[in-house]
Each structure stands twice: as structure tokens, then as C-alpha cells.
Motif scaffolding. Structure first.
Motif, PDB file in Angstrom:
ATOM      1  N   GLY A  39     -15.455  35.166  12.100  1.00  0.00           N
ATOM      2  CA  GLY A  39     -15.734  33.747  11.986  1.00  0.00           C
ATOM      3  C   GLY A  39     -15.383  32.907  13.203  1.00  0.00           C
ATOM      4  O   GLY A  39     -15.887  31.798  13.356  1.00  0.00           O
ATOM      5  N   MET A  40     -14.519  33.422  14.085  1.00  0.00           N
ATOM      6  CA  MET A  40     -14.137  32.653  15.268  1.00  0.00           C
ATOM      7  C   MET A  40     -15.092  32.963  16.417  1.00  0.00           C
ATOM      8  O   MET A  40     -14.758  33.592  17.416  1.00  0.00           O
ATOM      9  CB  MET A  40     -12.689  32.950  15.658  1.00  0.00           C
ATOM     10  CG  MET A  40     -11.677  32.516  14.623  1.00  0.00           C
ATOM     11  SD  MET A  40     -11.761  30.737  14.249  1.00  0.00           S
ATOM     12  CE  MET A  40     -10.375  30.570  13.126  1.00  0.00           C
ATOM     13  N   ALA A  41     -16.325  32.526  16.239  1.00  0.00           N
ATOM     14  CA  ALA A  41     -17.391  32.735  17.221  1.00  0.00           C
ATOM     15  C   ALA A  41     -18.352  31.549  17.126  1.00  0.00           C
ATOM     16  O   ALA A  41     -18.298  30.777  16.175  1.00  0.00           O
ATOM     17  CB  ALA A  41     -18.119  34.048  16.958  1.00  0.00           C
ATOM     18  N   GLU A  42     -19.226  31.423  18.104  1.00  0.00           N
ATOM     19  CA  GLU A  42     -20.114  30.263  18.125  1.00  0.00           C
ATOM     20  C   GLU A  42     -21.323  30.417  17.207  1.00  0.00           C
ATOM     21  O   GLU A  42     -21.931  29.422  16.808  1.00  0.00           O
ATOM     22  CB  GLU A  42     -20.566  29.997  19.561  1.00  0.00           C
ATOM     23  CG  GLU A  42     -19.418  29.515  20.445  1.00  0.00           C
ATOM     24  CD  GLU A  42     -19.836  29.236  21.875  1.00  0.00           C
ATOM     25  OE1 GLU A  42     -19.422  28.189  22.413  1.00  0.00           O
ATOM     26  OE2 GLU A  42     -20.590  30.056  22.451  1.00  0.00           O
ATOM     27  N   TYR A  43     -21.673  31.668  16.872  1.00  0.00           N
ATOM     28  CA  TYR A  43     -22.771  31.908  15.937  1.00  0.00           C
ATOM     29  C   TYR A  43     -22.379  33.018  14.977  1.00  0.00           C
ATOM     30  O   TYR A  43     -21.618  33.922  15.321  1.00  0.00           O
ATOM     31  CB  TYR A  43     -24.062  32.306  16.671  1.00  0.00           C
ATOM     32  CG  TYR A  43     -24.745  31.168  17.390  1.00  0.00           C
ATOM     33  CD1 TYR A  43     -25.718  30.398  16.754  1.00  0.00           C
ATOM     34  CD2 TYR A  43     -24.396  30.849  18.700  1.00  0.00           C
ATOM     35  CE1 TYR A  43     -26.342  29.344  17.419  1.00  0.00           C
ATOM     36  CE2 TYR A  43     -25.003  29.786  19.361  1.00  0.00           C
ATOM     37  CZ  TYR A  43     -25.977  29.045  18.717  1.00  0.00           C
ATOM     38  OH  TYR A  43     -26.568  27.998  19.366  1.00  0.00           O
TER      39      TYR A  43
ATOM     40  N   MET B  36     -22.797  34.080  23.596  1.00  0.00           N
ATOM     41  CA  MET B  36     -21.926  33.120  22.920  1.00  0.00           C
ATOM     42  C   MET B  36     -20.469  33.523  23.160  1.00  0.00           C
ATOM     43  O   MET B  36     -20.170  34.645  23.573  1.00  0.00           O
ATOM     44  CB  MET B  36     -22.210  33.095  21.416  1.00  0.00           C
ATOM     45  CG  MET B  36     -21.841  34.375  20.670  1.00  0.00           C
ATOM     46  SD  MET B  36     -22.029  34.200  18.879  1.00  0.00           S
ATOM     47  CE  MET B  36     -21.472  35.829  18.324  1.00  0.00           C
ATOM     48  N   LYS B  37     -19.563  32.581  22.856  1.00  0.00           N
ATOM     49  CA  LYS B  37     -18.138  32.847  22.959  1.00  0.00           C
ATOM     50  C   LYS B  37     -17.605  33.328  21.605  1.00  0.00           C
ATOM     51  O   LYS B  37     -18.069  32.886  20.553  1.00  0.00           O
ATOM     52  CB  LYS B  37     -17.383  31.580  23.369  1.00  0.00           C
ATOM     53  CG  LYS B  37     -17.882  30.932  24.651  1.00  0.00           C
ATOM     54  CD  LYS B  37     -17.583  31.777  25.865  1.00  0.00           C
ATOM     55  CE  LYS B  37     -17.997  31.048  27.148  1.00  0.00           C
ATOM     56  NZ  LYS B  37     -17.773  31.881  28.356  1.00  0.00           N
ATOM     57  N   ALA B  38     -16.618  34.206  21.668  1.00  0.00           N
ATOM     58  CA  ALA B  38     -15.986  34.700  20.444  1.00  0.00           C
ATOM     59  C   ALA B  38     -14.526  35.014  20.740  1.00  0.00           C
ATOM     60  O   ALA B  38     -14.181  35.454  21.845  1.00  0.00           O
ATOM     61  CB  ALA B  38     -16.702  35.944  19.926  1.00  0.00           C
ATOM     62  N   ALA B  39     -13.665  34.785  19.743  1.00  0.00           N
ATOM     63  CA  ALA B  39     -12.240  35.083  19.870  1.00  0.00           C
ATOM     64  C   ALA B  39     -12.009  36.534  19.465  1.00  0.00           C
ATOM     65  O   ALA B  39     -12.262  36.916  18.312  1.00  0.00           O
ATOM     66  CB  ALA B  39     -11.416  34.147  18.995  1.00  0.00           C
ATOM     67  N   VAL B  40     -11.530  37.329  20.413  1.00  0.00           N
ATOM     68  CA  VAL B  40     -11.398  38.780  20.206  1.00  0.00           C
ATOM     69  C   VAL B  40      -9.939  39.190  20.331  1.00  0.00           C
ATOM     70  O   VAL B  40      -9.252  38.821  21.289  1.00  0.00           O
ATOM     71  CB  VAL B  40     -12.253  39.541  21.247  1.00  0.00           C
ATOM     72  CG1 VAL B  40     -12.020  41.045  21.138  1.00  0.00           C
ATOM     73  CG2 VAL B  40     -13.732  39.208  21.052  1.00  0.00           C
ATOM     74  N   VAL B  41      -9.484  39.965  19.355  1.00  0.00           N
ATOM     75  CA  VAL B  41      -8.167  40.589  19.441  1.00  0.00           C
ATOM     76  C   VAL B  41      -8.365  41.947  20.114  1.00  0.00           C
ATOM     77  O   VAL B  41      -9.105  42.799  19.607  1.00  0.00           O
ATOM     78  CB  VAL B  41      -7.522  40.771  18.058  1.00  0.00           C
ATOM     79  CG1 VAL B  41      -6.120  41.358  18.208  1.00  0.00           C
ATOM     80  CG2 VAL B  41      -7.465  39.446  17.310  1.00  0.00           C
ATOM     81  N   THR B  42      -7.738  42.146  21.245  1.00  0.00           N
ATOM     82  CA  THR B  42      -7.927  43.376  22.012  1.00  0.00           C
ATOM     83  C   THR B  42      -7.073  44.511  21.447  1.00  0.00           C
ATOM     84  O   THR B  42      -6.247  44.314  20.552  1.00  0.00           O
ATOM     85  CB  THR B  42      -7.553  43.153  23.486  1.00  0.00           C
ATOM     86  OG1 THR B  42      -6.130  42.946  23.571  1.00  0.00           O
ATOM     87  CG2 THR B  42      -8.289  41.952  24.060  1.00  0.00           C
ATOM     88  N   GLN B  43      -7.257  45.694  22.018  1.00  0.00           N
ATOM     89  CA  GLN B  43      -6.460  46.846  21.593  1.00  0.00           C
ATOM     90  C   GLN B  43      -4.980  46.649  21.891  1.00  0.00           C
ATOM     91  O   GLN B  43      -4.130  47.281  21.268  1.00  0.00           O
ATOM     92  CB  GLN B  43      -6.986  48.109  22.280  1.00  0.00           C
ATOM     93  CG  GLN B  43      -8.367  48.523  21.795  1.00  0.00           C
ATOM     94  CD  GLN B  43      -8.942  49.692  22.574  1.00  0.00           C
ATOM     95  OE1 GLN B  43      -8.734  49.787  23.781  1.00  0.00           O
ATOM     96  NE2 GLN B  43      -9.682  50.566  21.891  1.00  0.00           N
ATOM     97  N   GLU B  44      -4.678  45.773  22.822  1.00  0.00           N
ATOM     98  CA  GLU B  44      -3.282  45.464  23.159  1.00  0.00           C
ATOM     99  C   GLU B  44      -2.748  44.321  22.306  1.00  0.00           C
ATOM    100  O   GLU B  44      -1.658  43.804  22.562  1.00  0.00           O
ATOM    101  CB  GLU B  44      -3.160  45.103  24.631  1.00  0.00           C
ATOM    102  CG  GLU B  44      -3.522  46.222  25.598  1.00  0.00           C
ATOM    103  CD  GLU B  44      -5.028  46.422  25.736  1.00  0.00           C
ATOM    104  OE1 GLU B  44      -5.788  45.456  25.456  1.00  0.00           O
ATOM    105  OE2 GLU B  44      -5.451  47.542  26.096  1.00  0.00           O
TER     106      GLU B  44
END
Length: 341
Positions: free
Chosen positions: A102-106, A1-9
Motif C-alpha cells: 500500500g505504500m506506493a503511488e499506484y 512510480m515510487k514505493a516504500a521498500v523494506v530491504t533484505q537488511e
């Protein structure tokens, strides 16, 4: 699935991650929509969150989803239910953390009612009380707003402000809008000190006593709106900037209450008690989303909430374009954005 990820940068990216597995007291939800948060989310992205965060992390705490799979010991959710505050769990990838997810498809929800009933330890169910079934008849696109509304309604009710009181609300974001609305519902005189560009939003809720926080004579205008020899029964700081609270502290009535809801400058927060002219109390017991869930659902079904003031439900932003929504949020172009998963 897709998910919105905040990276270490501290960059926002769309990652491919596994769909979560569920436990016997959990349900799997296909997340429909989520709403952005100009407080928590932006601080996660910008690296200014007051709590320790493990990056990379999936963000989002205002998402709702439909139940598509039910664990074998679940008693209180069923397929098709629309559930609040669902999100991806930890452990989907070894290096990946979750900031509510919560910003993910499942995402998953847990049957906290059943776990309480069988006497399971609090740490297995308490934080999952935010997983509530959203009442039938409430649109999926409107449902993410329930999270903001029930947080603020619970907080407002706990302040124990008498009906008809005079209330000062500091701020003009999503939470300040909710506090102003609830104050008005309680027949209180709400005066808002906020950004000039948000005046229309409050006017659309029927709030006409509004002062630009950049106005040099804001204290004089505030006193004029308040009326001669009148004082505030409550000050709600929806931003978390104690300097504004201190500026208005002398206008608080005897035994009036201050609620500092926002945490914009939590590390440096401080109330100058000697700026007050009367004794007052400070509310510090937070909120409980579960206790206000039913009331918020009822208000929505009764048509008593102008949800369009918070975000545009006709033009949701696709998950793949979520970085564009947060960039616009940083520029204060909207109160919130609706994200379609």
C-alpha cells in the motif's frame, strides 16, 4: 512510480518500480494516502513478522486510492471511486516481494463481487474482499483509518459482548483505542490498562477508567475501578502479551470471553487456565473487514468517530520521508502517521 521498500537488511528505502498493469477484472488506483501500522509494519521493518516474508518487499496495508483505469470485465468499480486496501501487486520487479504494497503511488483492486458471481475459484477473489468502495463524503485523509476501524469492529462484534458489559482492554495503541470506542458505543464500562503517555488519547474518547500498566498496584486499582464483587465479562488483549491476561484471569466472570487480538508475542502465548476461578471461553475466529465496512463508513459520516485521536490529518508525511514517520513510531511519538503518496 515510487514505493516504500523494506530491504533484505531491514532498511526502509524509496525505490522506483513499474506502475502495475491490470487484468480484466481489476482496476488501477492512484493511491492517495496510507496510514502506518505500529504492529504489522514495524515487524516487517524490524524483521519480526510471524509469517514468512520475502525481502525486499513493499509494505503498507492501510492505503486508499482513486480508480483511474478500469479492466474490461469490471462491473462494480468505476473511475473516481475511492477504494480501500489497494496496493502494488507482486511481480513488478523479479526480486521484489509485496507485503500488501500500500505504500506506493499506484495499486490495484479486484472486482471480487463479479468474480464470485461468475463462480471463479476462491483464491482469485477472497483476499480481495478488502477492496471496498468508500462511501462518498468521507475525506481521503480520513479514509485510511477505515481499515483499522473495520478490523476491530468486526472482531468486537464477533465477541458477542452484551450491551452494558464490563470490558477490560489491554493495550493503548490504535487497535486498543478502537476497541475502547466500540465498547463505549455499546454502553459498556471499559477499563483500559495501557501506557501512561496514551492516557489523553483515551480521555479524548471519553474513557476515564485508565490504569498505567507500569503501576505496581495495578491489580488493586483495577479491582477498585471494577467495583466490589464485580467481574469482567470480556478481556480484550490488543497487545498479545499473555502475562497480563493471566494476571487478570481471576477477574473474568462465569462464561466470560477472552479475545487475544494482538500478536506481540504470539510464539510464546499461553493462557494459564488454572489462574481462572470460573469457566471461560476463548475467541479465535478473527475478523472480516468486509462485514464491517458499511457500519464504519456510516459512523464516520454521522460524525460519531473522533478520527483525530489516531493521527494528524493536517500534517501528512510525504512518501519520500516515510522512514522518518516509522522512526518516530518506534519511539512511540504517535499512534499512527498519515502518509501522502
Amino acid at each position: 512510480m515510487k514505493a516504500a521498500v523494506v530491504t533484505q537488511e531491514h532498511k526502509l528505502e524509496i525505490w522506483d518500480v513499474p506502475v502495475p498493469d491490470i487484468g480484466e477484472y481489476e482496476v488501477l488506483c492512484k493511491i492517495c494516502y496510507g496510514a502506518t501500522c505500529a504492529g504489522t509494519d514495524l515487524r516487517l521493518i524490524q524483521g519480526g513478522h510471524p509469517r514468512p516474508i520475502s525481502y525486499p518487499t513493499i509494505l503498507g496495508h492501510e492505503s486508499v486510492g482513486r480508480v483511474v483505469e478500469v479492466g474490461k470485465k469490471v462491473k462494480n468499480f468505476r473511475k473516481g471511486d475511492l477504494v480501500s486496501r489497494v496496493g502494488a501487486p507482486n511481480g513488478l520487479r523479479p526480486e521484489l516481494g509485496v507485503s500488501w504494497g500500500g505504500m506506493a503511488e499506484y495499486g490495484i483492486a479486484r472486482d471480487h463481487w463479479e468474480l464470485r458471481r461468475i463462480g471463479a475459484p476462491n483464491n482469485l477473489w477472497d483476499k480481495y474482499r478488502v477492496n471496498q468502495v468508500i462511501w462518498p463524503g468521507i475525506d481521503e485523509k480520513i479514509a485510511p483509518l477505515i481499515i483499522t476501524l473495520r478490523e476491530t469492529l468486526s472482531y468486537y462484534q464477533r465477541l458477542q459482548i452484551p450491551e452494558g458489559s464490563k470490558v477490560l482492554i489491554i493495550g493503548s495503541g490504535a487497535n486498543a483505542l478502537a476497541f475502547a470506542m466500540f465498547a463505549q458505543m455499546a454502553k459498556c464500562q471499559a477499563i483500559v490498562l495501557g501506557s501512561a503517555q496514551r492516557r489523553t488519547h483515551f480521555n479524548n474518547l471519553g474513557i476515564v477508567s485508565y490504569i498505567d500498566y507500569k503501576e505496581e498496584n495495578r491489580k488493586t486499582i483495577l479491582c477498585e475501578l471494577l467495583g466490589k464483587r464485580q467481574l469482567f465479562d470480556c478481556i480484550i488483549d490488543a497487545v498479545g502479551s499473555s502475562s497480563t491476561v493471566n494476571e487478570t484471569l481471576d477477574l473474568l466472570s462465569e462464561n466470560g470471553v477472552i479475545g487475544i487480538y494482538g500478536w506481540n508475542d504470539r510464539a510464546n502465548s499461553g493462557i494459564h487456565t488454572f489462574s481462572a476461578k470460573r469457566s471461560f471461553r476463548i475467541y479465535a475466529n478473527g475478523y472480516d473487514e468486509e462485514e464491517a465496512h458499511g457500519a464504519v463508513c456510516a459512523l464516520l459520516l454521522e460524525g460519531k468517530i473522533n478520527y483525530r485521536v489516531w493521527y494528524d490529518i493536517e500534517h501528512p508525511v510525504a512518501l519520500e520521508d516515510i522512514d522518518r514517520a516509522y522512526a518516530a513510531l518506534m519511539r512511540h511519538e504517535a499512534v499512527k502517521y498519515l502518509i501522502e503518496m
